[in-house]
Structure formats: structure tokens, C-alpha cells
Design a protein around this motif. Structure first.
Motif: not given
Length: 833
Positions: A21-28, A32-34, A93-105
Motif C-alpha cells: 500500500l503506497l499512500g501518496v499525496r496527489h500531484h506531489g 511520485a519519486r518515492a 503525479s504519483p498515479e501517472w508515474v505508476a501507470i508509466r512504470w507498469a507500461l514500461e515493465h
């Protein structure tokens, strides 16, 4: 692990363990790096992201080369497109980073929030709001709703409303009064703990768990429902993917997802939810709309600054201040590299004094104000608007789902090379050019559809009919407007035509129909004109109010007079306009009788409007209607002679006839003398003066050049009894205050000189008051070089004598004739003296 009671546990996200569970602040950017570091360390088999599950099919588009954040998921009800919601995502945005990571991998990514079908149906009974306001996510990922009323503990002290802004509650507990600064210190300006990529999420989860304990007795019903749905989706993913599950969601929801709740209890919360049919797509977003000033509930104060922190991890302060210096140089401010060096030193010193790990936005802002802006907040406001907030506009690939109307609009925008931009700009159009004419048609058609991408503006380059000026600014909400307009047709032309016909049928007044006819001509909707003309003719025949007819006529005549710029056939419009003018001529004299002051002033404005319209309409009279100008002049003579007509209307009628050259100056002076005689009540005489020389009609220049009229006004004014002067003064003040300062000053000089000296100055040896006996050709010849320079003819002197084309210009200076350039081209328009 997943227990028999359906509870979720663990934190590893690896095989056999509980969800990560990765709790984030949107647009942080720090979050996103974390998130990227945690996903790289855990390597889960699936990534679950807070968002509407109907958008799962849109996730692969995030890898398209044409997709450039900021963008947003747009969900709207199929049957009611205006009911919509956005999920904005920036590149930080952390959600965008997560989407891009999933697509890249090549890892599956899914959205797990409550479906938009339920969310939009749930919002239906509530107050209507503008798209992008109450329908967006709150600070920790929830739907933005007003905060719950504060509750009290056993001692009567009020609990803080931590649900409204959890970060503010955490900052307050840490002794900070600024949540943004506190978040920068603990997250954005610090890296992840070395050796443990999950440390930031563990600390944030503990803090949110403590905060949620204060709300366990009440909570927000919608949060409970959404979190129940998320838990069900996490369980399903854990059963499907043995490699581990990672969940990226608002930090506020992490304690609820960790809680042990039975499957039956979660399903019970979801039973009976309302539902509507929805469509989803990607739409461009802007940094400006990510800011709180834009009305977005989960917004941030400084999206441009956060984007900089995310994109420039090394030496961010130096690079930021260099960017600021570049902006100020573009605005012609003297900023050197020495300024940048000194600003960096000052920002670092302020950070040390304030106990911050690195200079943040407040330190860099103070340094820019002191070093680069010399203490002024004016250039600093520009830095805040352009850089701290920013004007970035995202892009969406052509393959993204869209309503047919949106696809047609995209095609036209590409063909006309008219790209949407977030920053407001002015667009000058020359309608003689095919591309500019097409742009004008598109913008006018969109305005008919309620898509306010562009607004007409006053042109600074001229007033000709071949020129248009638009003020353009694309807002993300316009995507909703386009979706709403899709009910009228699948193309911009078809939708605008259908919408205009429907508006014509439902128009309330005659002026509304004529205004619509004008807009249809500007938008070039030939199929709509027959319907609009038929309704216009029916309304005009039934409307007996002369004021309504007078209001409708100018718009019709403008359309008729200027419609040929776009090559539109206006024959039917000419017939309707001429018939409308005839009805105004017949009904105006009776309608002007026995009016009070306010009604008389309104009717005077109608007279001015009709006079201008007839002047244009007279150039192209409709068959069978004769000379409209001659008939209008007869109406003006009738108005000027009737005692029952208010003075302001009689005075304006005399003035219009005088300007047209259809009333001799002697006759105008005689009529003024009769009105200003002692037998006329002062208030009526003042009203006549207001009509004759007031209303910003240039009457001051008339008094300057006609000694007799000025002498009549001066003599009457000095003879007004003292007891009547206070009643006349307000009207006179309004009349003369409308004059330009130079005109008022010149009139005062003439009055101060007295009648004898004025006569020697203004009428010496002249047959016409204010003018010399003949033309002074010597003075006229002295002006010709300047006129030729203004017309761009100063380099063609040698060719003038032989060129038949330039023979037109030789009429400049010819007695009785002058020339002036048209506002739109260099053709010379003859103006007879």
C-alpha cells in the motif's frame, strides 16, 4: 495475507505477502519519486491505482508518443454530458508515474476506485456545479465535498476537521502553520531514506492512521463506500496475480485498506448504489487548472514549481532562478548572471536562517523579489503566473476515444493550424485570406454551440469589415461543452446548424432572432438562414412595439451590409430589413409622443440606432421599397416639428438633419432660437440642447465652429431664471461633461472672450461661420508629403505621373475631394467634401 474473513494485511507486495500500500499525496513530486523507487524495489505483478475502473482500457494510451501531461480522465454521463468529472494527472503525479512504470515493465495496471457510473449518479441529486469543481478529487484522492462539521470530545473541545485537509492537520501537529511549506520540508526537499524505499510510506501511513482515529465514530459515507470497493478489487487482484500487488492511492485511504473487514460487509455497503451509463476519455489539462485558484479540490498552489522539482532533481534552486531570470529578460527587465548568483546566495541563507533543509518556494520567491525585482511585487506577479503556476497545456493522441463532434473539431483545428493553448492570446484575422476566414467560421460556430474558446475583441489595427480580433484561451472544461454539443450533430457545421435552428424557434424576442441571424451569417450557416428568416419575418409582423423593431433593425442591417465580406447571399435578409424599416418609419412618430424623461432618452437612442442602420441600408435598398433615406428624413422632419415629442428627441432630429446636409444652418439656428425663447420651460429647452449637442455625438465641435449656435446657447443659459437653474443644471452638466477635455477647454475660451471677440476669431470674412472664404491650397500642399507617407506612397513619386493605378492617389488635394485608406487594405476610398 488474505484471511478467511476477507481482511487485508502485510506490506511487502511480494509473492505470498499482503498488498503493498503506497499512500501518496496527489500531484506531489516527492511522492511520485518515492512511488517509482518502491515499485522498482518490490517489482509487483500488478499495479492498482485509485481511479475509475471504466478507464482501464485507456491506460495503454499513456505510453503513446502523442500523450503529454498534464492530462485528465474525463467521465461524463451519456444521456447528460454536462454531468461530468475529471481525474487530472501531471507528469509529477504519483498515479501517472505508476501507470508509466507498469507500461514500461509490461505489468498490468488497473483502476480500483468506485466506478464513475455510480459516482456521477450519486452526484445527480446535488447542486449543479461547473465542470471541474465539485466533481474532482480532494486533497487525498477523495471526491471534493464540503468538510463535515467539527465534533467535540468528552471535554467539549472541538476535534479538528482533519478530513477537510489532512496535511494541514499534520502540519499543525508538527507546529507549522503552512501545510505547503511543511510538506516541502519533510517530503519534496528530502530524498527517500537510504536503503528502504518504503520508509516514507510507512511514516505517512502511521500519521494517517492516527488522524483517522478521530473520525472513526463518524467518517464520510462516501469514503466508506469507495474504500469498500477498493478492498474488493485488491482481494480480486491478489487472487489473480501471485507475483504481488501494489496499490497507489491517497494516503488517507491506506488505513482503511489495511483494516480487517469481511467481504460480506464490503458488499453490503455497495448494494443498491445508483448507476448511469458513462463514457470516458483522455482530455488535455493545464497547470493553471491544477492550482487551487482554478477551483480544483485536490489542487496545489504551485504546479509549475512542483513540475520543476520533479524534472530537475539536481541543483533545482540554481536552475529555477535561471529560469526566472530568463522570463524577466523576455519582459525587458535588466537581469544579469550576477543577479542569479546573488539570488541563489540569498535563498540559501534564508533557508539556513529558517531551519529548512533546502531553499523552498518561499525562499526563492523572497530572493527574486529582493534581487531581481528590486522589491516590487509587480514583476513578481508575472513570475508567479508564468512559472510558479505555469501555463502548460497537455496533449492527447488522436487515437483517444472521443465523441464524433470532438474528432471533427480536432480535424478542423489541424487543418486551420489553430492549436488550443492554455495561455490567453489575441488572434488577428484577415477575412480576405482563406485560412483566416475558416478560423473565423470555426470560432463563430463554436460560440453558437456554447463552446467559448474564443471571444470577439476590439481590433487595435482598424475598424474595417475585413478584420476580426479574437481573444483565445482553451480551458479543460471546454471538452465537456463539446461533449454536450454532440447531441446537435456529429460535425461542427451540422451541430451549429441544428443548434441555431432550435434557438430561433425558442427565441423570446425579435431582437434575439435578429442577433441570431447576424451570428448565422458570421458563422456561414446557409442552411439555417431560411428558417431564421421565416421566424424573423413572422415575429416582425406580429410585434407592434416600435422599440423592439428599432432594436432589431441595426443587427439586421449590419448583417446585410457586411455579409458580402464572406460572400453570403443576403437577398432575403434585405427584404426583411427594408420591411422592418418601413414599420419603424410609420410607428415612430406616434411612439415618441407623451414620454417621460427616461423613456424619451431610451427612444433617443433608438432614433440614433435607426439613423445609422438606414444610412447603411440605403446603399442597397430592397426592391419595391423606394428611397429609404428620403423616407427617414421625412420622419426626422416630423419629429423635429411636433411639440408633443420630448425635447431630447426633437433636438436630435434637428441635429441629424443638419449633419445630413438636409437642413440649412439658418433653419437650425431658427429652430434653436424658438426652443430657447423665454416662453419655453427651461427643462424642455435643456432637454432639446441635450438632444442637439449631447450624447457624445460631436456636438461640441459644432458649437466651436458655428458662432450663431454657440451664441444662442450662451444667451439662453445666461437668461435662465435663478429658481429654474438648479433644475436645469444636472441635464446641462451631463450634456457638456460628455465632451472631450480639449473641446470643453476651447468652448470655455470662446465664452470667456465674449460675443464681440468671438466674432472676429470665428467668422472674419467668411460666408460660412467658422470657415475661411476659400481653400488655402498652399497649406493643403504642405500636408501632402505626410499623407503620402502615411499611405505608403512616398517611394512611388516617380511612377505617379505615368501609372494609371496610382492616378487614384492624385485626387488627394483636389478641391472638393479627399482620400483615406480603408482600415483593412490599401485601397483608397473617396470621401466627398
Amino acid at each position: 495475507m488474505t484471511g478467511t474473513d476477507g481482511a487485508l494485511g502485510g506490506r511487502s507486495g511480494g509473492p505470498g505477502g499482503g498488498p503493498l500500500l503506497l499512500g501518496v499525496r496527489h500531484h506531489g513530486p516527492g511522492s511520485a519519486r518515492a512511488v517509482r523507487a518502491a515499485l522498482e524495489a518490490a517489482r509487483p505483478g500488478v499495479v492498482l491505482i485509485e481511479g475509475p475502473p471504466e478507464a482501464d482500457a485507456l491506460i495503454p494510451l499513456a505510453a503513446d508518443e502523442g500523450m503529454r501531461p498534464p492530462v485528465a480522465l474525463l467521465a461524463h454521463a451519456v444521456d447528460e454530458p454536462g454531468r461530468s468529472a475529471f481525474w487530472p494527472l501531471a507528469d509529477f503525479s504519483p498515479e501517472w508515474v505508476a501507470i508509466r512504470w507498469a507500461l514500461e515493465h509490461d505489468v498490468p495496471a488497473r483502476f480500483i476506485d468506485l466506478p464513475a457510473a455510480h459516482t456521477l449518479a450519486w452526484r445527480a441529486p446535488e447542486r449543479e456545479s461547473e465542470p471541474g469543481e465539485s466533481g474532482e478529487r480532494g486533497e487525498s484522492g477523495e471526491w471534493a465535498e464540503p468538510g463535515e462539521p467539527g465534533r467535540e470530545d468528552e471535554h467539549g473541545a472541538a476535534f479538528p476537521d482533519v478530513r477537510a485537509d489532512p496535511l494541514a492537520a499534520l502540519a499543525g501537529a508538527a507546529g507549522h502553520d503552512d501545510p505547503e511549506r511543511w510538506w516541502e520540508d519533510v517530503v519534496e526537499l528530502r530524498g527517500a531514506a537510504e536503503g528502504d524505499a518504503l520508509a516514507p510510506f510507512t511514516a505517512l501511513e502511521e500519521a494517517m492512521s492516527a488522524l483517522r482515529e478521530t473520525e472513526e465514530s463518524g467518517g464520510h459515507d462516501r469514503d466508506l463506500v469507495r474504500e469498500a470497493y477498493m478492498r474488493l478489487q485488491v482481494r480480486a487482484a491478489q487472487r489473480e496475480f501471485a507475483q504481488g500487488t501494489a496499490v497507489v492511492c491517497g494516503a488517507w485511504h491506506v488505513p482503511a485498506l489495511r483494516r480487517r473487514v469481511t467481504v460480506a460487509a464490503d458488499r453490503a455497503l455497495l448494494k443498491g448504489l445508483p448507476k448511469v451509463k458513462v463514457d470516458l476519455t483522455w482530455v488535455p489539462w493545464t497547470h493553471r487548472r491544477l492550482s487551487r485558484a482554478g477551483g480544483y479540490g485536490a489542487g496545489i498552489d504551485s504546479p509549475g514549481w512542483y513540475g520543476h522539482l520533479f524534472g530537475v532533481p539536481d541543483r533545482p534552486v540554481e536552475r529555477w532562478l535561471t529560469k526566472v531570470a530568463g522570463l524577466l529578460r523576455e519582459e525587458d527587465r535588466l537581469v544579469s548572471s550576477a543577479h542569479v548568483i546573488e539570488a541563489v546566495r540569498l535563498a540559501e541563507s534564508l533557508a539556513v536562517m529558517r531551519g529548512r533543509p533546502l531553499p523552498g518556494l518561499s525562499e526563492t520567491t523572497d530572493a527574486v523579489r529582493a534581487v531581481m525585482c528590486e522589491g516590487s511585487d509587480v514583476p513578481l506577479a508575472l513570475v508567479h503566473d508564468r512559472l510558479v503556476v505555469g501555463d502548460a497545456l497537455g496533449e492527447v493522441p488522436p487515437g483517444a476515444p472521443a465523441v464524433p463532434l470532438q474528432r471533427d473539431l480536432d480535424r478542423i483545428q489541424r487543418r486551420l493550424r489553430l492549436r488550443p493553448e492554455a495561455l490567453e492570446r489575441e488572434l488577428e484575422l484577415d477575412l480576405r485570406k482563406e485560412t483566416d476566414a475558416g478560423r473565423s467560421r470555426l470560432l463563430h460556430r463554436l460560440r453558437l454551440l456554447g463552446v467559448g474558446w474564443g471571444e470577439p475583441a476590439a481590433s487595435r489595427g482598424g475598424t474595417g469589415t475585413f478584420r476580426e480580433t479574437w481573444r483565445l484561451r482553451w480551458e479543460p472544461e471546454l471538452a465537456v461543452r463539446v461533449a454536450e454539443a454532440g447531441v446537435w450533430g456529429t460535425t461542427v457545421l451540422a451541430a451549429a446548424t441544428a443548434r441555431a435552428e432550435a434557438d430561433a424557434v425558442t427565441a423570446q424576442g425579435l431582437a434575439d432572432v435578429t442577433a441570431l441571424a447576424e451570428r448565422c451569417l458570421l458563422a456561414e450557416l446557409p442552411d439555417t438562414l431560411p428558417t431564421v428568416m421565416r421566424i424573423l419575418a413572422d415575429r416582425a409582423a406580429l410585434d407592434t412595439d416600435v422599440g423592439h423593431l428599432a432594436q432589431a433593425l441595426p443587427a439586421l442591417v449590419r448583417s446585410l451590409r457586411y455579409g458580402d465580406v464572406r460572400g453570403t447571399d443576403t437577398g432575403a435578409l434585405a427584404e426583411v430589413a427594408a420591411g422592418l424599416a418601413e414599420r419603424v418609419f410609420v410607428g415612430l412618430p406616434p411612439a415618441c409622443a407623451a414620454l417621460d424623461a427616461d423613456a424619451a432618452e431610451e427612444m433617443r437612442r433608438h432614433v440614433d440606432a435607426v439613423h445609422g442602420a438606414v444610412g447603411l441600408l440605403g446603399d442597397a435598398p430592397a426592391p419595391g421599397h423606394g428611397d429609404l433615406r428620403a423616407r427617414w428624413r421625412a420622419v426626422l422632419r416630423t419629429l423635429s416639428a411636433r411639440d408633443a415629442v420630448p425635447g431630447v428627441i426633437r433636438g436630435r432630429a434637428v441635429r441629424l438633419l443638419l449633419d445630413e446636409g438636409k437642413l440649412a444652418p439658418d433653419e437650425a439656428a431658427r429652430l434653436m432660437g424658438l426652443v430657447l425663447s423665454p416662453g419655453t420651460p427651461p427643462s424642455d429647452a435643456a432637454a432639446w440642447i441635450e438632444g442637439f449637442v449631447g450624447g457624445g455625438s460631436g456636438g461640441g465641435m459644432l458649437l466651436l465652429h458655428d458662432e450663431r449656435l454657440l451664441a444662442l446657447v450662451d444667451g439662453w443659459l445666461t437668461g435662465v431664471p435663478a429658481e429654474a437653474f438648479t433644475d436645469v443644471l444636472p441635464l446641462l452638466r451631463r450634456t457638456f461633461s460628455a465632451y472631450e477635455p480639449g473641446v470643453r477647454r476651447s468652448l470655455g475660451e470662446l465664452v470667456r472672450r465674449g460675443p464681440e471677440r468671438r466674432s472676429s476669431v470665428t467668422t472674419a470674412g467668411s460666408g460660412i461661420p467658422g470657415f475661411a472664404p476659400g481653400l488655402d491650397t498652399g497649406r493643403a500642399d504642405a500636408v501632402l508629403p505626410v499623407v503620402r507617407l502615411l499611405l505608403g506612397l512616398d517611394t512611388a513619386d516617380a511612377a505617379d505621373a505615368a501609372s494609371p493605378v496610382d492616378a487614384r492617389t492624385r485626387s488627394v488635394g483636389r478641391p472638393g475631394t479627399s482620400r483615406r485608406p480603408d482600415a483593412d487594405d490599401n485601397d483608397l476610398v473617396e470621401v466627398h467634401a
